[in-house]
Scaffold this motif. Structure first.
Motif, PDB file in Angstrom:
ATOM      1  N   ALA A 158       1.345  41.656  -6.039  1.00  0.00           N
ATOM      2  CA  ALA A 158      -0.010  42.122  -5.723  1.00  0.00           C
ATOM      3  C   ALA A 158      -1.052  41.369  -6.547  1.00  0.00           C
ATOM      4  O   ALA A 158      -2.146  41.052  -6.053  1.00  0.00           O
ATOM      5  CB  ALA A 158      -0.116  43.626  -5.970  1.00  0.00           C
ATOM      6  N   VAL A 159      -0.732  41.066  -7.792  1.00  0.00           N
ATOM      7  CA  VAL A 159      -1.642  40.296  -8.640  1.00  0.00           C
ATOM      8  C   VAL A 159      -1.788  38.880  -8.084  1.00  0.00           C
ATOM      9  O   VAL A 159      -2.902  38.336  -8.014  1.00  0.00           O
ATOM     10  CB  VAL A 159      -1.144  40.282 -10.098  1.00  0.00           C
ATOM     11  N   ARG A 160      -0.677  38.264  -7.702  1.00  0.00           N
ATOM     12  CA  ARG A 160      -0.749  36.924  -7.101  1.00  0.00           C
ATOM     13  C   ARG A 160      -1.629  36.932  -5.851  1.00  0.00           C
ATOM     14  O   ARG A 160      -2.442  36.020  -5.634  1.00  0.00           O
ATOM     15  CB  ARG A 160       0.650  36.439  -6.730  1.00  0.00           C
ATOM     16  N   ALA A 161      -1.476  37.963  -5.007  1.00  0.00           N
ATOM     17  CA  ALA A 161      -2.265  38.046  -3.776  1.00  0.00           C
ATOM     18  C   ALA A 161      -3.748  38.205  -4.086  1.00  0.00           C
ATOM     19  O   ALA A 161      -4.600  37.634  -3.401  1.00  0.00           O
ATOM     20  CB  ALA A 161      -1.765  39.212  -2.926  1.00  0.00           C
ATOM     21  N   ALA A 162      -4.072  38.963  -5.135  1.00  0.00           N
ATOM     22  CA  ALA A 162      -5.473  39.136  -5.517  1.00  0.00           C
ATOM     23  C   ALA A 162      -6.068  37.820  -6.008  1.00  0.00           C
ATOM     24  O   ALA A 162      -7.214  37.480  -5.693  1.00  0.00           O
ATOM     25  CB  ALA A 162      -5.595  40.217  -6.594  1.00  0.00           C
ATOM     26  N   GLY A 167      -9.219  32.473  -4.145  1.00  0.00           N
ATOM     27  CA  GLY A 167      -8.999  31.038  -4.016  1.00  0.00           C
ATOM     28  C   GLY A 167      -8.332  30.423  -5.222  1.00  0.00           C
ATOM     29  O   GLY A 167      -8.447  29.209  -5.444  1.00  0.00           O
ATOM     30  N   ASP A 168      -7.616  31.273  -6.003  1.00  0.00           N
ATOM     31  CA  ASP A 168      -6.949  30.779  -7.219  1.00  0.00           C
ATOM     32  C   ASP A 168      -7.907  29.984  -8.094  1.00  0.00           C
ATOM     33  O   ASP A 168      -7.598  28.888  -8.582  1.00  0.00           O
ATOM     34  CB  ASP A 168      -5.721  29.931  -6.864  1.00  0.00           C
ATOM     35  N   GLY A 286     -16.882  36.689  -9.392  1.00  0.00           N
ATOM     36  CA  GLY A 286     -15.892  36.953  -8.366  1.00  0.00           C
ATOM     37  C   GLY A 286     -15.029  38.131  -8.781  1.00  0.00           C
ATOM     38  O   GLY A 286     -14.728  38.304  -9.972  1.00  0.00           O
ATOM     39  N   PHE A 287     -14.625  38.949  -7.806  1.00  0.00           N
ATOM     40  CA  PHE A 287     -13.863  40.168  -8.125  1.00  0.00           C
ATOM     41  C   PHE A 287     -12.823  40.398  -7.041  1.00  0.00           C
ATOM     42  O   PHE A 287     -13.117  40.323  -5.847  1.00  0.00           O
ATOM     43  CB  PHE A 287     -14.800  41.368  -8.198  1.00  0.00           C
ATOM     44  N   ALA A 288     -11.600  40.691  -7.462  1.00  0.00           N
ATOM     45  CA  ALA A 288     -10.539  41.101  -6.536  1.00  0.00           C
ATOM     46  C   ALA A 288      -9.690  42.145  -7.238  1.00  0.00           C
ATOM     47  O   ALA A 288      -9.423  42.041  -8.445  1.00  0.00           O
ATOM     48  CB  ALA A 288      -9.690  39.920  -6.096  1.00  0.00           C
ATOM     49  N   ARG A 289      -9.276  43.148  -6.478  1.00  0.00           N
ATOM     50  CA  ARG A 289      -8.447  44.216  -7.037  1.00  0.00           C
ATOM     51  C   ARG A 289      -7.048  44.141  -6.431  1.00  0.00           C
ATOM     52  O   ARG A 289      -6.884  44.083  -5.213  1.00  0.00           O
ATOM     53  CB  ARG A 289      -9.088  45.576  -6.740  1.00  0.00           C
ATOM     54  N   ALA A 290      -6.045  44.129  -7.315  1.00  0.00           N
ATOM     55  CA  ALA A 290      -4.659  44.088  -6.850  1.00  0.00           C
ATOM     56  C   ALA A 290      -4.266  45.422  -6.237  1.00  0.00           C
ATOM     57  O   ALA A 290      -4.700  46.490  -6.680  1.00  0.00           O
ATOM     58  CB  ALA A 290      -3.725  43.753  -8.017  1.00  0.00           C
ATOM     59  N   ALA A 291      -3.419  45.385  -5.215  1.00  0.00           N
ATOM     60  CA  ALA A 291      -2.952  46.601  -4.553  1.00  0.00           C
ATOM     61  C   ALA A 291      -2.013  47.382  -5.464  1.00  0.00           C
ATOM     62  O   ALA A 291      -1.334  46.816  -6.331  1.00  0.00           O
ATOM     63  CB  ALA A 291      -2.230  46.238  -3.258  1.00  0.00           C
TER      64      ALA A 291
END
Length: 347
Positions: A158-162, A167-168, A286-291
């Motif tokens: 999930a962290v990798r997907a976030a 865009g890494d 930029g912000f992304a939350r892991a599932a």
């Protein structure tokens, strides 16, 4: 001795606007929480139509576990009960007793130590058995699983997907987050010689394991959702404050992983998806939350593996040296003095 059923034991949540305040009153009963605070938190629930996602997510997870049990050839009916809202665990246990269940395993929906995360589930079991009476089935609570390879692997993916959502981007900071507790409650979560029982140490270890699995070298562990009076020390720093500090240090994007939660509690979707994301947006980050892991197929596999530890004497799989704590019979705490509730300060 065999087992007749599995009791899925969770926190509970409202499923409509009229249920919000009665639910919050259940959660805070006897804690002296001002009504103004309840109204504030009620607003968080009403923002989502008065519905917490937790009951629906639990039903989905139970369905996945039932499929895994069937695939494994294990006949073990699953019953759903909550601490704070319908279906209440007392009612579920009464139904199980009426159906002839004599001995059941209990899966609490928390991976960690601590009073609310572990010992309070022991109290839930004890309270439910007392309500049912002498014919109540024996209940054996499964162990903590924060360091199980299936749990760690699901969160790492999930962290990798976030990160991929952003865009890494180079320099993105990974921040692991868990529900804060009073510092005194954290110290009570296990004697010093058994420090692995301590909630904050288990959170830190889970973060380390996930980061290693995901190939992340630099990360932070922070906290969220504190609710106590300002004079009482809680675990810090807070996630929203930390995002501001990262921005001041030149960090331009952040991935937040709610490693302390197995599913999207309201605290996750409010404190992270709203407040933390809004703060990052204000700062141009930029912000992304892991599932959370309960929607990953490995979570159901994990639950069945914990069950098989009791049914088939399958060896416990662990990635940390911490003791396999949390397994109890009929609500007896796994260690004397472990995970005691924090004492409120006297005035």
């Amino acid at each position: 001795m065999g087992y007749d059923a599995l009791l899925w034991l969770s926190f509970g949540g409202p499923e409509g606007p009229d249920e919000v305040m009665p639910f919050l009153e259940n959660v805070t009963r006897g804690r002296g929480v001002p009504r103004e605070r309840l109204l504030e938190v009620s607003g968080h629930y009403q923002h989502f139509g008065g519905v917490s996602p937790i009951n629906g997510l639990n039903r989905d997870a139970i369905a996945a576990v039932e499929k895994q049990l069937a695939t494994a050839g294990i006949e073990l009916p699953v019953h759903f009960g909550n601490r704070n809202w319908a279906p209440m665990v007392e009612d579920t246990l009464a139904e199980m007793t009426a159906n002839g269940v004599q001995r059941a395993l209990v899966f609490p929906t928390s991976a960690y130590a601590g009073y609310s995360a572990c010992r309070q589930y022991d109290e839930d079991i004890e309270r439910a058995r007392a309500a049912v009476g002498a014919n109540a089935p024996d209940l054996v609570k499964l162990r903590q699983f924060f360091d199980h390879p299936l749990f760690v692997g699901a969160i790492a993916d999930a962290v990798r997907a976030a990160h991929a959502k952003l865009g890494d981007l180079p320099g993105t900071r990974t921040v692991f987050c868990a529900h804060s507790v009073p510092s005194s409650a954290d110290r009570a979560a296990g004697p010093p010689e058994e420090g692995g029982h301590r909630y904050s140490r288990q959170i830190a270890e889970a973060a380390r394991l996930v980061a290693a699995e995901a190939g992340i070298e630099t990360y932070d562990v922070v906290w969220q959702s504190r609710s106590g009076p300002p004079q009482v020390p809680w675990l810090e720093p807070d996630i929203v404050d930390h995002i501001g500090a990262l921005h001041a240090d030149g960090v331009t994007s952040v991935v937040v992983c709610p490693v302390g939660f197995v599913s999207d509690h309201l605290e996750v979707i409010w404190d992270l998806d709203n407040e933390a994301a809004e703060r990052a947006g204000e700062l141009g980050m930029g912000f992304a939350r892991a599932a959370t892991p309960d929607t990953d197929p490995r979570f159901a596999e994990l639950v069945v593996e914990l069950i098989r530890e009791h049914l088939e004497d399958v060896p416990a799989r662990k990635l940390s040296p911490f003791p396999s704590a949390g397994c109890t019979l009929n609500g007896a705490p796994c260690a004397i003095g472990c995970c005691e509730p924090a004492k409120r300060p006297t005035r």
